[in-house]
Design a protein around this motif. Structure first.
Motif, PDB file in Angstrom:
ATOM      1  N   ILE A   1       0.776  -1.176   0.087  1.00 52.97           N
ATOM      2  CA  ILE A   1       0.024   0.037   0.066  1.00 52.97           C
ATOM      3  C   ILE A   1       0.765   1.461   0.040  1.00 52.97           C
ATOM      4  O   ILE A   1       1.743   1.446   0.770  1.00 52.97           O
ATOM      5  N   GLU A   2       0.767   2.087  -0.970  1.00 52.92           N
ATOM      6  CA  GLU A   2       1.437   3.295  -1.116  1.00 52.92           C
ATOM      7  C   GLU A   2       0.866   4.342  -0.002  1.00 52.92           C
ATOM      8  O   GLU A   2      -0.181   4.141   0.400  1.00 52.92           O
ATOM      9  N   VAL A   3       1.883   5.170   0.365  1.00 54.20           N
ATOM     10  CA  VAL A   3       1.361   6.040   1.293  1.00 54.20           C
ATOM     11  C   VAL A   3       0.577   7.314   0.727  1.00 54.20           C
ATOM     12  O   VAL A   3      -0.316   8.055   1.240  1.00 54.20           O
TER      13      VAL A   3
ATOM     14  N   GLY B   1      -0.571  11.999   3.018  1.00 61.87           N
ATOM     15  CA  GLY B   1       0.013  11.672   4.442  1.00 61.87           C
ATOM     16  C   GLY B   1      -0.837  12.618   5.391  1.00 61.87           C
ATOM     17  O   GLY B   1      -2.005  12.925   5.233  1.00 61.87           O
ATOM     18  N   THR B   2      -0.297  12.776   6.390  1.00 60.58           N
ATOM     19  CA  THR B   2      -1.110  13.588   7.501  1.00 60.58           C
ATOM     20  C   THR B   2      -0.612  15.006   7.431  1.00 60.58           C
ATOM     21  O   THR B   2      -1.304  15.739   8.220  1.00 60.58           O
TER      22      THR B   2
ATOM     23  N   PRO C   1      -0.645  11.553  14.944  1.00 69.00           N
ATOM     24  CA  PRO C   1      -0.930  10.821  14.033  1.00 69.00           C
ATOM     25  C   PRO C   1      -0.258  10.896  12.762  1.00 69.00           C
ATOM     26  O   PRO C   1       0.337  11.889  12.417  1.00 69.00           O
ATOM     27  N   LEU C   2       0.708   9.507  12.565  1.00 71.90           N
ATOM     28  CA  LEU C   2       1.663  10.005  11.525  1.00 71.90           C
ATOM     29  C   LEU C   2       1.135   8.831  10.435  1.00 71.90           C
ATOM     30  O   LEU C   2       1.115   7.593  10.699  1.00 71.90           O
ATOM     31  N   ALA C   3       1.508   9.184   9.302  1.00 70.56           N
ATOM     32  CA  ALA C   3       1.348   8.251   8.137  1.00 70.56           C
ATOM     33  C   ALA C   3       2.751   7.241   8.193  1.00 70.56           C
ATOM     34  O   ALA C   3       3.634   7.765   8.703  1.00 70.56           O
ATOM     35  N   PRO C   4       2.450   5.994   7.692  1.00 69.20           N
ATOM     36  CA  PRO C   4       3.664   5.387   7.586  1.00 69.20           C
ATOM     37  C   PRO C   4       4.900   6.138   6.727  1.00 69.20           C
ATOM     38  O   PRO C   4       4.475   6.700   5.582  1.00 69.20           O
TER      39      PRO C   4
END
Lengths: 141, 362, 219
Positions: A11-13, A17-18, A50-53
């Protein structure tokens, strides 16, 4: 029959993102200015945001690698790393099973846990004194 | 290890340095979702804390909650059991079994009456008492007896908090939650199927340091359940833009778009998954490409299909439309016929007014 | 009742009740109109009633210049909020999912920010038409309680939907539940108030056109 592999399902980010990386770097800049002007220290808990991969890695990459790297060994290892911006430290605590229990950005001239603690110094002094007494009158081993 | 020693004393006896203790406090602050500035307050509280006796009762459950707790990373289970709490009864984890185990529970209750923490996982059947028993004692009886002497109750998992899967329609055992049965004790609900391990540990640690945490109206600690998954989800920008994965293997799914259409219950689910995450902060369901099931919400099992979008009605509306249409046609035809008959009747009774009628009337 | 129970109730039984009343009500009202029929016109036809009927359905969609001059404001505001309602109700992704689930037909959605902006415009237009209704002496004289009531029922889902999407004020499950409930109120009132014009509009236009067409005049 062609099968889809797990890698194809990665899965692409995405580019969204956040949007939390830039604000966090700004927060660090503010904290750094405060440290310089008022001597006020700041600790940011990276787990509370909260952080995206990949965003945590992006923050670490943006901060870069500095001059100091120290390891603490108490209830599992802890890693203290000064970033390329002096005064900004990335601190990672691990438990005895080497699992991360906390990751922080500390804005300080030196992380508090690196300094010897008064209680430990007192205990150490006691031990040294006890040993010297035991050894009987100052014989250096 | 005696229970009247403070945690600080115990740790020092074990040769844990002040640094180690402070590190533990730093991890605890992170665990409790408290700002790092609270570390000195936590250190002071933990220093003075006494190990509470903990009695853990498992009712209609799958042991998933215990499995989850034993994988708690912040304080490894050994640390938690031997340092922070005195786990006096947990029939899955303890070595003793049979009479020995039940004796341990009874003596722990007697010795710490009014002071112990009661942890419950699993729902309680209120139907036939024989549906679930431990050592021949029905779940309701054991709960009520243990609750009477508890300082506080922690309901771990969705079953103990809200009834969970046993409570799902048609609820054959008459399963209820702890709060359904007990109202005169402080109860903390830690829902989730299972709850995030560090959240279970965090609630127990909070009890130890600062007592009962701040709770919402469903008795959930606000520190962990104060925000919805949706509000802290890193995929939120895709929802806001209207970029959705339509299936589990389309371009949208691969690009990490919002999973709303695939049934994500994130918008109505309160939990810490999106920030605390699972497996040492590695990931959480949405990050792995699966919609949130809403497992920490009451009645999550009956809240419509897991893969039905939140906007879709929970019951079969297509059937209602079909039956409604049939009823409507029947009723419409009947009413229409009736109206026509009335119209014809009115037309038949209609008499033309002549000049004579008017003169008579005048 | 907890917020979750409230949400489950509006998504479950309440939606069933509202749907049943809506479907039964609309079909009964339309059938009543159609079955009642009209008096046979004994005069010789000078044109096609059917052609006239269909023509009027289409031509009345655009106002003639006279009407536009007389009440251009009502027309523009009316078009804006009707178009807005069409977009927000039928082109928003979560709504399409409901329709697809119930009727088995779906279509592509508009990007969410477009629907979001449309909702704001719709709310403004609805407020403007209300102010106009209150300010204009003729309109005010003609207005009954029902006119204000259906206005309220119409704007409510738009506002609650906007608030629920942006998650303002209350806990999100409660906001979503209130939004769905407001729609259910609208559905229940729909067949029995002037709101039914959404369905009867084309019937009355057809009758108007058919009468004129039979007489051989354009309407």
């Amino acid at each position: 029959m062609a099968r889809t592999t797990l890698a194809e399902f990665a899965i692409e980010v995405g580019d969204a993102g956040t949007h939390n990386v830039q604000p966090l770097l700004h927060e660090i800049r503010h904290a750094l200015a405060q440290l310089l002007e008022q001597g006020k220290e700041t600790v940011i808990d990276l787990r509370s945001i909260p952080l995206a991969p990949g965003e945590e890695a992006a923050i670490e990459q943006a901060l870069g690698e500095g001059e100091v790297r120290a390891t603490l060994s108490a209830l599992g290892p802890s890693d203290f790393r000064e970033t390329s911006y002096p005064g900004v430290w990335v601190v990672t605590h691990y438990n005895r099973d080497d699992q991360i229990v906390g990751k922080f950005v500390e804005v300080t001239s030196a992380p508090a846990l690196l300094r010897s603690q008064t209680e430990d110094i007192a205990a150490g002094l006691q031990r040294l004194e006890a040993r010297l007494t035991q050894d009987g009158g100052g014989r250096v081993v | 290890m005696k229970n009247d020693q403070t945690l600080g004393e115990i740790l020092r006896q074990q040769g844990i340095s002040r640094r180690g203790f402070l590190k533990f406090c730093v991890a605890t602050a992170s665990l409790l979702a408290l700002p790092p500035g609270m570390v000195p307050a936590i250190a002071a509280a933990l220093e003075k804390a006494r190990r509470p006796s903990v009695i853990w009762l498992s009712f209609q459950e799958c042991t998933g909650c215990t499995e989850s707790l034993t994988r708690s990373d912040a304080a490894s289970i050994e640390d938690l059991i031997f340092n922070t709490i005195s786990l006096d009864y947990h029939h899955t984890l303890q070595a003793a079994s049979g009479t020995g185990a039940e004796d341990a529970r009874e003596s722990a209750m007697k010795e710490n009456w009014g002071k112990y923490v009661l942890v419950v996982d699993g729902s309680i059947p209120t139907g036939n008492p024989g549906y679930s028993t431990i050592a021949g004692i029905s779940n309701v009886e054991m709960l009520m007896e243990a609750a009477a002497g508890a300082a506080a109750i922690v309901a771990v998992g969705s079953c103990a908090s809200f009834g969970g899967i046993p409570h799902a329609s048609p609820n054959p055992t008459g399963a209820v939650s702890v709060t359904d049965l007990i109202s005169d004790k402080p109860i903390v609900n830690v829902p989730g199927c299972p709850p995030i391990p560090v959240v279970i540990a965090g609630v127990l640690t909070h009890f130890l340091t600062f007592g009962i945490p701040e709770l919402d109206e469903l008795h959930r600690p606000l520190a962990f359940y104060g925000k919805s998954i949706h509000d802290r989800c890193y995929r939120r920008p895709f929802y806001d833009k209207g970029l959705f994965a339509e299936s589990f293997d389309d371009e949208g799914a691969k690009k990490g778009w919002c999973l709303y259409k695939l049934g994500c219950k994130g918008p109505t689910t309160y939990n810490a998954c999106a920030t605390t995450k699972w497996n040492q902060g590695t990931s959480f369901p949405i990050q792995s490409g699966h919609p949130c099931l809403g497992c920490s919400q009451p009645d999550f099992w009956d809240a419509g299909g897991f893969y039905h979008a939140l906007s879709i009605p929970t019951e079969d509306t297509a059937r209602t439309v079909l039956y409604g249409a049939a009823t409507g046609v029947a009723a419409g035809l009947a009413l229409g016929g009736l109206n026509r008959a009335r119209k014809a009747h009115a037309a038949r009774k209609h008499e033309k007014v002549t000049i004579n009628d008017l003169e008579k009337g005048g | 009742m907890t917020e979750t129970e409230f949400l489950l109730w509006v998504r479950g039984p309440a939606f069933q009740i509202a749907t049943a009343i809506f479907v039964v009500g609309i079909i009964v009202r339309i059938l009543e109109i159609l079955i009642l029929g009209r008096k046979p016109n004994l005069a010789e036809a000078r044109g096609s009633a059917v052609a006239g009927g269909f023509r009027t359905i289409i031509t009345r969609t655009w106002p003639d210049s006279g009407t536009f001059k007389r009440s251009g404001f009502t027309l523009i505001a009316g078009y804006v909020f009707h178009t807005g309602l069409f977009v927000t109700i039928l082109l928003f992704a979560p709504h399409i999912l409901v329709i697809d689930e119930v009727l088995g037909i779906g279509w592509p959605a508009l990007p969410t920010p477009v629907v979001d902006a449309t909702a704001v415009i719709t709310i403004i237009a609805l407020v403007v038409v209300l102010l106009h209704r209150i300010k204009d002496p003729v309109l005010r004289f003609l207005s009954r309680f029902q006119d204000y009531f259906v206005w309220f029922l119409t704007i409510l889902p738009v506002i609650t939907g906007y608030v629920a999407f942006h998650r303002i004020g209350l806990p999100p499950p409660t906001l979503i539940a209130i939004h769905i409930l407001s729609v259910e109120l609208l559905m229940i009132a729909f067949p029995f108030t002037k709101l039914a014009h959404a369905f009867t509009l084309f019937i009355s236009r057809w009758y108007n056109g058919a009468i004129a067409g039979y007489r051989g005049v354009n309407s």
